[in-house]
Design a protein around this motif. Structure first.
Motif, PDB file in Angstrom:
ATOM      1  N   ILE A 114       0.830  -1.209   0.000  1.00  0.00           N
ATOM      2  CA  ILE A 114       0.000   0.000   0.000  1.00  0.00           C
ATOM      3  C   ILE A 114       0.860   1.253   0.000  1.00  0.00           C
ATOM      4  CG2 ILE A 114      -0.356   0.455   2.472  1.00  0.00           C
ATOM      5  CD1 ILE A 114      -3.152   0.208  -0.143  1.00  0.00           C
ATOM      6  N   GLN A 115       2.027   1.218   0.662  1.00  0.00           N
ATOM      7  CA  GLN A 115       2.900   2.385   0.658  1.00  0.00           C
ATOM      8  C   GLN A 115       3.588   2.556  -0.705  1.00  0.00           C
ATOM      9  OE1 GLN A 115       1.650   3.866   4.028  1.00  0.00           O
ATOM     10  NE2 GLN A 115       3.280   4.873   2.893  1.00  0.00           N
ATOM     11  N   GLN A 116       3.911   1.455  -1.378  1.00  0.00           N
ATOM     12  CA  GLN A 116       4.433   1.574  -2.734  1.00  0.00           C
ATOM     13  C   GLN A 116       3.402   2.221  -3.654  1.00  0.00           C
ATOM     14  OE1 GLN A 116       6.773  -1.477  -4.879  1.00  0.00           O
ATOM     15  NE2 GLN A 116       6.655  -2.672  -2.993  1.00  0.00           N
ATOM     16  N   ILE A 117       2.154   1.826  -3.482  1.00  0.00           N
ATOM     17  CA  ILE A 117       1.075   2.393  -4.298  1.00  0.00           C
ATOM     18  C   ILE A 117       0.958   3.897  -4.055  1.00  0.00           C
ATOM     19  CG2 ILE A 117      -1.454   2.426  -4.562  1.00  0.00           C
ATOM     20  CD1 ILE A 117      -1.304  -0.665  -4.092  1.00  0.00           C
ATOM     21  N   MET A 137      -7.153   2.595  -4.230  1.00  0.00           N
ATOM     22  CA  MET A 137      -7.088   1.459  -5.144  1.00  0.00           C
ATOM     23  C   MET A 137      -7.900   1.708  -6.409  1.00  0.00           C
ATOM     24  SD  MET A 137      -4.935  -0.436  -3.757  1.00  0.00           S
ATOM     25  CE  MET A 137      -5.040  -1.632  -5.088  1.00  0.00           C
ATOM     26  N   LEU A 138      -9.049   2.351  -6.254  1.00  0.00           N
ATOM     27  CA  LEU A 138      -9.857   2.691  -7.430  1.00  0.00           C
ATOM     28  C   LEU A 138      -9.153   3.758  -8.269  1.00  0.00           C
ATOM     29  CD1 LEU A 138     -13.385   2.812  -5.739  1.00  0.00           C
ATOM     30  CD2 LEU A 138     -12.520   1.041  -7.279  1.00  0.00           C
ATOM     31  N   MET A 139      -8.521   4.716  -7.605  1.00  0.00           N
ATOM     32  CA  MET A 139      -7.812   5.793  -8.302  1.00  0.00           C
ATOM     33  C   MET A 139      -6.680   5.260  -9.161  1.00  0.00           C
ATOM     34  SD  MET A 139      -5.603   8.865  -6.542  1.00  0.00           S
ATOM     35  CE  MET A 139      -6.967   9.400  -5.509  1.00  0.00           C
ATOM     36  N   THR A 140      -5.909   4.311  -8.615  1.00  0.00           N
ATOM     37  CA  THR A 140      -4.721   3.826  -9.329  1.00  0.00           C
ATOM     38  C   THR A 140      -5.057   2.884 -10.478  1.00  0.00           C
ATOM     39  OG1 THR A 140      -4.486   2.068  -7.658  1.00  0.00           O
ATOM     40  CG2 THR A 140      -3.205   4.074  -7.339  1.00  0.00           C
ATOM     41  N   ALA A 141      -6.338   2.556 -10.641  1.00  0.00           N
ATOM     42  CA  ALA A 141      -6.749   1.727 -11.781  1.00  0.00           C
ATOM     43  C   ALA A 141      -7.186   2.577 -12.976  1.00  0.00           C
ATOM     44  CB  ALA A 141      -7.900   0.800 -11.369  1.00  0.00           C
ATOM     45  N   LYS A 142      -7.245   3.902 -12.795  1.00  0.00           N
ATOM     46  CA  LYS A 142      -7.774   4.785 -13.838  1.00  0.00           C
ATOM     47  C   LYS A 142      -6.650   5.420 -14.645  1.00  0.00           C
ATOM     48  CE  LYS A 142     -11.973   5.882 -11.226  1.00  0.00           C
ATOM     49  NZ  LYS A 142     -12.864   5.133 -12.112  1.00  0.00           N
ATOM     50  N   PHE A 171       0.686   4.153 -16.256  1.00  0.00           N
ATOM     51  CA  PHE A 171       1.282   3.547 -15.066  1.00  0.00           C
ATOM     52  C   PHE A 171       0.230   3.138 -14.038  1.00  0.00           C
ATOM     53  CE2 PHE A 171       4.521   6.360 -16.871  1.00  0.00           C
ATOM     54  CZ  PHE A 171       5.522   5.426 -17.116  1.00  0.00           C
ATOM     55  N   THR A 172      -0.903   2.659 -14.509  1.00  0.00           N
ATOM     56  CA  THR A 172      -1.909   2.124 -13.587  1.00  0.00           C
ATOM     57  C   THR A 172      -1.315   0.931 -12.834  1.00  0.00           C
ATOM     58  OG1 THR A 172      -2.788   0.773 -15.387  1.00  0.00           O
ATOM     59  CG2 THR A 172      -3.893   2.877 -14.948  1.00  0.00           C
ATOM     60  N   ILE A 173      -1.799   0.724 -11.616  1.00  0.00           N
ATOM     61  CA  ILE A 173      -1.278  -0.362 -10.774  1.00  0.00           C
ATOM     62  C   ILE A 173      -1.955  -1.663 -11.169  1.00  0.00           C
ATOM     63  CG2 ILE A 173      -0.958  -1.194  -8.415  1.00  0.00           C
ATOM     64  CD1 ILE A 173       0.510   1.416  -8.992  1.00  0.00           C
ATOM     65  N   SER A 174      -1.154  -2.679 -11.414  1.00  0.00           N
ATOM     66  CA  SER A 174      -1.704  -3.981 -11.817  1.00  0.00           C
ATOM     67  C   SER A 174      -0.849  -5.095 -11.220  1.00  0.00           C
ATOM     68  CB  SER A 174      -1.719  -4.094 -13.347  1.00  0.00           C
ATOM     69  OG  SER A 174      -0.400  -3.966 -13.877  1.00  0.00           O
ATOM     70  N   GLY A 175      -1.252  -6.331 -11.508  1.00  0.00           N
ATOM     71  CA  GLY A 175      -0.468  -7.487 -11.077  1.00  0.00           C
ATOM     72  C   GLY A 175      -0.474  -7.686  -9.575  1.00  0.00           C
ATOM     73  N   TRP A 176       0.658  -8.226  -9.074  1.00  0.00           N
ATOM     74  CA  TRP A 176       0.731  -8.600  -7.663  1.00  0.00           C
ATOM     75  C   TRP A 176       0.593  -7.400  -6.734  1.00  0.00           C
ATOM     76  CZ3 TRP A 176       4.343  -6.480  -4.451  1.00  0.00           C
ATOM     77  CH2 TRP A 176       5.440  -5.852  -5.067  1.00  0.00           C
ATOM     78  N   LEU A 177       1.060  -6.229  -7.182  1.00  0.00           N
ATOM     79  CA  LEU A 177       0.959  -5.056  -6.330  1.00  0.00           C
ATOM     80  C   LEU A 177      -0.507  -4.661  -6.133  1.00  0.00           C
ATOM     81  CD1 LEU A 177       2.618  -2.990  -4.769  1.00  0.00           C
ATOM     82  CD2 LEU A 177       2.723  -1.588  -6.841  1.00  0.00           C
ATOM     83  N   ARG A 178      -1.287  -4.762  -7.187  1.00  0.00           N
ATOM     84  CA  ARG A 178      -2.713  -4.444  -7.071  1.00  0.00           C
ATOM     85  C   ARG A 178      -3.420  -5.451  -6.172  1.00  0.00           C
ATOM     86  NH1 ARG A 178      -6.179  -1.136  -8.844  1.00  0.00           N
ATOM     87  NH2 ARG A 178      -8.366  -1.660  -9.184  1.00  0.00           N
TER      88      ARG A 178
END
Length: 435
Positions: A71-74, A393-398, A405-412
């Motif tokens: 979550i801090q990386q995100i 989490m919703l923000m980083t998918a947009k 650079f949307t967040i995906s994979g194991w980090l998501r």
């Protein structure tokens, strides 16, 4: 021949120094966030957990490490990718009511946390040298506010990094007491769950002090701040070529910071489990009370380093708490923000920072019990974290926010797992209250 030997010896001397400098450059917002995570409120929470539930509560730290790291990386990627903190992105892409709700919750939680931390620092200093705790609260709050406003940004960050060394006092305390290491290590890998209000409230407090909203806003805003200060850096949405090196740095910085935080938290839990819990002292309401309780059981050395650690970690955490609140409020109202700005160029931002410190100090003069506030501030952080994490989490998918650079994979997946774990612990706490 002589010149060659001289050059070789100089290279040998400078190589380690160069490696150290490179290592220190990696330690940035993530490391400071991890260290400030173990604030006096957190120390009180870990002390209560170890005293009340013994070694059996230690497994929670192995659960929280990957979740808090993710979550801090995100959060860091939000700041570095967009050039704005979390509140700055909320005000640009989401309804005003959501922005103001999140910022109000954060400011309230941070103010309570500041008051609780200042009270714990004052109580710890009073235990060490005596004197009036009220004066110490005002002195510590004023020092933190003054340093945040008037110390040059680069020097201020360097001071925060050096203050992280105060956390090693808890490692020293750990080795000053007799630990049954076999039992302590085994308990990390064998979860022990007790269906009771006290247990789930403690779990929420642990989650709330390890996965804290103020750390989300601080790390995201600091990444954006560092990008603004360093003119060779640009938001990743505008300069994708910078991404590989920057994302690698963020990952290393955050993983080391959260590992440091986890090790210190485990040291506190194990120390109090081996001493206070074994001695039947199971009701610890503050970090200062934990230090005082350690004296007759573990000796003066353990007591002294535990108490000194509270003061040192408070001096690190209070500026971070106040700074996170100021960043959130400032970005919400689109004020000029940033600790790198001169006070005359960001008057509203620094006013919000000072106000957070003043309101925190003011808690001492209200009917609120600062000792109970210390523990419950961690619980409040846990409750507030759930909606904030869901929005992030919703923000980083947009793509309109994060570009490519949307967040995906194991980090998501880990980010959503952290959100679900926090929500589940809060639900469990509420159910046991009414069950």
């Amino acid at each position: 021949m002589g010149e060659s030997a001289t050059g070789s010896s100089e290279q040998q001397r400078t190589a380690p120094n160069g490696a150290i400098r490179r290592f220190l450059r990696i330690l940035g917002p993530g490391f400071i966030s991890g260290a400030s995570d173990d604030d006096p409120s957190g120390i009180g929470t870990y002390s209560q957990a170890g005293a009340q539930f013994g070694f059996g509560i230690g497994w929670t730290m192995l659960v929280t490490y990957p979740l808090m790291s993710a979550i801090q990386q995100i959060c860091a990627r939000i700041g570095r990718t967009t050039g704005h903190g979390i509140a700055g992105n909320l005000c640009r892409h989401y309804p005003a009511w959501l922005l103001y709700l999140v910022v109000a919750l954060l400011f309230t939680a941070n103010t309570i946390n500041i008051g609780a931390d200042l009270s714990a620092m004052a109580d710890a200093l009073k235990l060490l040298i005596g004197g009036p705790s009220t004066l110490y609260v005002v002195a510590f709050g004023s020092i933190c506010a003054f340093a945040s406003v008037y110390i040059d940004y680069d020097r201020y960050v360097a001071v925060l990094k050096w203050l992280t060394l105060s956390l090693f006092s808890y490692v020293a305390a750990l080795f000053a007491v007799n630990i049954p290491w076999g039992e302590a290590v085994a308990s990390l890998f064998v979860p022990k769950i007790i269906w009771s209000a006290e247990f789930f409230t403690t779990v929420v407090a642990i989650f709330g002090t390890t996965i804290s909203p103020y750390l989300f806003f601080w790390q995201a805003s600091q990444e954006a701040e560092d990008e603004r200060v360093n003119h060779s850096n640009h938001p990743l949405v505008d300069a994708p070529k910078e991404a590989p090196a920057e994302l690698k740095r963020i990952r290393a910085d955050t993983l080391m910071g959260m590992a440091f935080s986890t090790i210190i938290a485990l040291a506190i839990i194990v120390t109090t489990a081996a001493t206070l819990n074994r001695a039947g002292v199971t009701n610890i309401e503050s970090s200062a009370q934990a230090a005082e309780a350690l004296r007759p059981i573990a000796g003066n050395f353990a007591f002294a380093v535990f108490a000194l650690g509270i003061v040192g970690t408070g001096l690190l955490a209070v500026p971070v708490l106040a700074g996170a609140a100021a960043y959130a409020v400032g970005e919400a109202f689109k004020w000029p923000v940033g600790l790198a700005r001169k006070p005359k160029h960001a008057k509203a931002f620094y006013s919000a920072l000072v106000m957070a410190c003043v309101l925190g100090m003011g808690i001492l003069f209200t009917p609120i019990n600062p000792i109970k506030a210390l523990y419950w501030s961690a619980v409040i952080n846990g409750v507030v974290a759930v909606p904030v994490m869901a929005v992030m989490m919703l923000m980083t998918a947009k793509e309109r926010v994060m570009g490519k650079f949307t967040i995906s994979g194991w980090l998501r997946w880990l980010g959503w797992a952290a959100t679900a774990a926090m929500a589940a612990s809060v639900v469990g706490m509420v159910l046991t209250w009414f069950g």
